[in-house]
Write an enzyme that holds these catalytic residues in place. Structure first.
Site, PDB file in Angstrom:
ATOM      1  N   TYR A   1       0.851  -1.192   0.000  1.00 25.96           N
ATOM      2  CA  TYR A   1       0.000   0.000   0.000  1.00 25.96           C
ATOM      3  C   TYR A   1       0.878   1.229   0.000  1.00 25.96           C
ATOM      4  O   TYR A   1       2.058   1.186   0.337  1.00 25.96           O
ATOM      5  CB  TYR A   1      -0.954   0.017   1.201  1.00 25.96           C
ATOM      6  CG  TYR A   1      -0.296   0.318   2.528  1.00 25.96           C
ATOM      7  CD1 TYR A   1       0.203  -0.703   3.312  1.00 25.96           C
ATOM      8  CD2 TYR A   1      -0.176   1.632   2.991  1.00 25.96           C
ATOM      9  CE1 TYR A   1       0.802  -0.438   4.539  1.00 25.96           C
ATOM     10  CE2 TYR A   1       0.425   1.918   4.209  1.00 25.96           C
ATOM     11  CZ  TYR A   1       0.920   0.870   4.994  1.00 25.96           C
ATOM     12  OH  TYR A   1       1.518   1.142   6.184  1.00 25.96           O
ATOM     13  N   CYS A   2       0.272   2.395  -0.389  1.00 30.91           N
ATOM     14  CA  CYS A   2       1.035   3.638  -0.372  1.00 30.91           C
ATOM     15  C   CYS A   2       0.124   4.777   0.055  1.00 30.91           C
ATOM     16  O   CYS A   2      -0.563   4.664   1.068  1.00 30.91           O
ATOM     17  CB  CYS A   2       1.739   3.882  -1.707  1.00 30.91           C
ATOM     18  SG  CYS A   2       0.654   3.797  -3.149  1.00 30.91           S
ATOM     19  N   ARG A   3       0.114   5.879  -0.705  1.00 28.41           N
ATOM     20  CA  ARG A   3      -0.563   7.077  -0.198  1.00 28.41           C
ATOM     21  C   ARG A   3      -2.064   7.085  -0.450  1.00 28.41           C
ATOM     22  O   ARG A   3      -2.817   7.725   0.266  1.00 28.41           O
ATOM     23  CB  ARG A   3       0.036   8.317  -0.858  1.00 28.41           C
ATOM     24  CG  ARG A   3       1.448   8.580  -0.385  1.00 28.41           C
ATOM     25  CD  ARG A   3       2.089   9.692  -1.174  1.00 28.41           C
ATOM     26  NE  ARG A   3       3.400  10.002  -0.638  1.00 28.41           N
ATOM     27  CZ  ARG A   3       4.308  10.734  -1.269  1.00 28.41           C
ATOM     28  NH1 ARG A   3       4.023  11.216  -2.459  1.00 28.41           N
ATOM     29  NH2 ARG A   3       5.468  10.973  -0.717  1.00 28.41           N
TER      30      ARG A   3
ATOM     31  N   CYS B   1      -1.749   7.178  -6.025  1.00 27.77           N
ATOM     32  CA  CYS B   1      -0.313   7.029  -5.792  1.00 27.77           C
ATOM     33  C   CYS B   1       0.167   5.778  -6.522  1.00 27.77           C
ATOM     34  O   CYS B   1      -0.499   4.742  -6.499  1.00 27.77           O
ATOM     35  CB  CYS B   1      -0.067   6.909  -4.295  1.00 27.77           C
ATOM     36  SG  CYS B   1       1.647   6.569  -3.885  1.00 27.77           S
TER      37      CYS B   1
ATOM     38  N   PHE C   1      -2.923   4.738   3.084  1.00 26.63           N
ATOM     39  CA  PHE C   1      -2.900   4.880   4.532  1.00 26.63           C
ATOM     40  C   PHE C   1      -3.924   5.885   5.060  1.00 26.63           C
ATOM     41  O   PHE C   1      -4.598   5.598   6.053  1.00 26.63           O
ATOM     42  CB  PHE C   1      -1.490   5.250   5.008  1.00 26.63           C
ATOM     43  CG  PHE C   1      -1.426   5.495   6.477  1.00 26.63           C
ATOM     44  CD1 PHE C   1      -1.526   4.452   7.391  1.00 26.63           C
ATOM     45  CD2 PHE C   1      -1.298   6.790   6.966  1.00 26.63           C
ATOM     46  CE1 PHE C   1      -1.499   4.686   8.751  1.00 26.63           C
ATOM     47  CE2 PHE C   1      -1.275   7.024   8.329  1.00 26.63           C
ATOM     48  CZ  PHE C   1      -1.375   5.974   9.230  1.00 26.63           C
TER      49      PHE C   1
END
Lengths: 230, 230
Positions: B177-179, B183, B207
């Site tokens: 996972y990222c932003r 993203c 997140f």
DNA sequence: AGGCTTGTCAAGAGAACTCTTGAATAGGAG
DNA sequence: CTCCTATTCAAGAGTTCTCTTGACAAGCCT
């Protein structure tokens, strides 16, 4: 992998709605449209601007996908494009209220002193309604009542409150509501009624908040019927 | 009763936050600050703008009450002022997506084709986590991991994924996972891992959405400690 | 058709916004 | 104290926004 130019373009598009909301006049339009659809003429009168200017603001909102318009004869009616827009407008107000001490001053300057005003929350009103013996007054303009109102509420537009006092049952507690926390119709109605010796209270917020909370609403039989959207 | 001038002033103030958000550059700043606090220098690099220009945008956001700043030595750190701002930013994206003629094209132009990408929702990830045998990878920059991450996630910044492959346990399903949905770090990480024969999937959003959903989060011991706000 | 009402379009003055450039400031290091 | 770094300030060119004015368009009514 995506480059910066494409990212800039994406964010620029995401932000179109914010730009459209980023103007006091357009914000007032959104606030009014939150009550139901209105013609350009009505809207221009509400915000005290020329038709041409109001029309231009509305088209900006239209381009941003924030409002929807339909023609009916010689009139054109605008309305909010979707519940997402109502949520956006509410989120904006909440963010503004969370900060800025200046806002408090401006609210006080506009609404005046509310210390003398009896006020209840939505939850308290629901409780009262369950217990019966409450008269709910919708003091917004007739058109807004027709577009949707709290079930069982009587439509007594602000300007008629004084002359139609006798229609309001005696002895019951009266609760007046209007467009929302920044709307003064209910304030004035409560003051008028109190001066006449009635037990009057205003609902803290207004119809859009009631609707947004998922509570039941009622429409007049005479409501202007909008055709299904394309 | 309030006059139009005061009403105009009130709405003009309400709308300050929308004006502040109504710019692609500032929207990117908000998006990044949604991950945690950052210095001006870092932010300038992220949005590919000069320090002076970035600083000016940040001060616009500061004046609008959207961000908060604190000095630490020679650096100044900015962060979002409150959860109300996160809600506002999310509401704006949702409103933009709700209409989205052009937006869809721009997203596709930036993120490319995701048809080949295995993706799961937050709820699915929660289910997998309860069943065990999942490795969660946080592929954002280290600083963002430290400011807050999904409990148990490993920090493997996007740029290190290839070189640190051996640290990721074999045999387990991997979720990166990222932003957030716009993203690309997680996309690229999943592609890299898949090419290496691993079972990799990306979390649909990022997140901030996890945190906004009220799910538990974890902070690094080494997180930069912000003093309590005034 | 002609006239009326409701809205939109087009052009322009003045204000606000955005980015660049170069100078100024605050704190840390030597 | 002097130098260095991170950030802000100030001024200016080009662009966009906002409101006004007057012309144009679309649908009703007679």
């Amino acid at each position: 992998m995506g480059n910066q130019q494409e990212k800039d373009a994406l964010f620029e598009a995401l932000v179109e709605a914010a730009k459209a909301l980023g103007n006091g006049r357009r914000a007032q339009l959104i606030d009014i449209l939150g009550q139901g659809e209105r013609s350009v003429e009505e809207l221009a009168a509400e915000i005290h601007q020329s038709m041409a200017n109001t029309s231009q603001h509305l088209q900006r909102l239209l381009r941003a996908g924030i409002v929807y318009s339909r023609r009916s004869g010689t009139r054109i009616y605008y309305s909010l494009a979707s519940p997402a827009v109502e949520r956006l407008w509410r989120a904006l107000r909440e963010a503004a209220e969370a900060h800025s001490g200046e806002l408090g001053d401006l609210v006080r300057a506009y609404v005046g002193n509310r210390a003398d005003l009896s006020m209840i929350t939505r939850d308290e009103l629901l409780l009262w309604l369950r217990q019966g013996d409450v008269v709910v007054l919708d003091v917004r303009p007739q058109a807004e009542y027709e577009a949707g109102h709290i079930p069982g509420a009587l439509s007594v537009p602000f300007s008629d409150v004084k002359s139609r006092l006798r229609e309001v049952p005696q002895g019951s507690e009266i609760v007046a509501y209007c467009r929302g926390p920044y709307c003064l119709y209910a304030d004035e109605a409560v003051r008028l009624l109190t001066d006449e010796g009635r037990l009057a209270t205003r609902l803290e917020d207004g119809f859009p908040e009631w609707k947004a909370a998922g509570l039941p609403i009622e429409q007049s039989a005479t409501v202007r019927n909008a055709p299904p959207r394309p």
